[in-house]
Design an enzyme around this catalytic site. Sequence first.
Site, PDB file in Angstrom:
ATOM      1  CE  LYS A 191      -6.956 -12.694 -18.701  1.00 25.33           C
ATOM      2  NZ  LYS A 191      -8.387 -13.025 -18.878  1.00 25.33           N
TER       3      LYS A 191
ATOM      4  CB  SER B 177     -11.577 -13.441 -17.441  1.00 22.10           C
ATOM      5  OG  SER B 177     -10.748 -13.119 -16.355  1.00 22.10           O
TER       6      SER B 177
END
Length: 359
Positions: A264, A221
Amino acid sequence: MDDEFEKLFKVKVDFDDKMDTGKENELKIAQFISYYCKRKNIKHLDATGVAKVIEYCSRIAENQNKLSTRFSKIAELLIEADAWAEVDKEPYIRDKHIKKAYDEKIYRNNMIEEKMLEMYKTRKVIIDIKERKIGRINGLSVMNLGDHVFGKPSVITATTFIGHKGVINIEREVEMSGSIHDKGVMILEGYLSEKFAQDVPLSLTGKICFEQSYGGIDGDSASSTELYALLSSLGDVPLKQYIAVTGSVNQKGEIQPVGGVTEKIEGFFDICNHFGLTGDQGVMIPYQNIEDLVLKDEVIRAVQKGIFHIYPVSSIEEGIEILTDKSYLDIYERIKGKLHKYADSDNQSTASGKNLKRK
């Protein structure tokens, strides 16, 4: 996989823990809430309370278009919300009681998150969220503790110089990197080779590092984040430190979706909020992850006010322009120029070495 299983159990069913949103399924959630409140003899919910529970069902499912069918999670929320409604002496459980119950559950399980946030606050973990810097960028990762999941910013740096070793993953060199992360770094070299090594060899050595990381790293990611840091170092172009980045990338430069985008974004927002929102800060995510966002109210309000931003992108070229305010064509021309100089210097040193051997 056991042969005996098929003999003993004639009907096998896979139960999904998610279902689609829509009036029918939302009504079913409301019916479950009513049934459970009657069964446990707790206060019923008003319309705002039911709406808030449905919102949290989407958050648990990690998708705006899905609802979680993990009814045990809903039941826990209702029991605690009932207690808070009792404290307020309210006849019904309202949205504020559901939010209070959810926040209190997080508070009971987020000790590690709080300690990590304190390390950012006391500058024990170095992070810049206001300047622009070359070869440095803020990436985003997720930590899953079972009962609690939260996002954590990570500073990623890249250095580049003449050589033949390609892109080196420092974590891999010290055996702190998982196979998926290693694959992500190798993809970066494929992208650089296709874009910049069509007429000259890729005479490059680059090093990528997750700074102040003392545990293992895995997943891809952060691969797009690492690529931006490399491009910045090669093009001598500073990147905005106040925009954190997440997203996977393929060899063609297409941004691919990742998990945990809600956590996030909230993790980076909390740090920016502590040090003071400047109005420029935000997070860059893959455009495919837009429907996965189920953000907390504080982040939504900040976005609505224009003091925090979310940038969905589909390609590296699009992302580098947001991070630099420059045309990617101009940046790539600078990178090509530097790589040609690297190749010329490499050829000259090779030729000099051959001459010395002859002598």
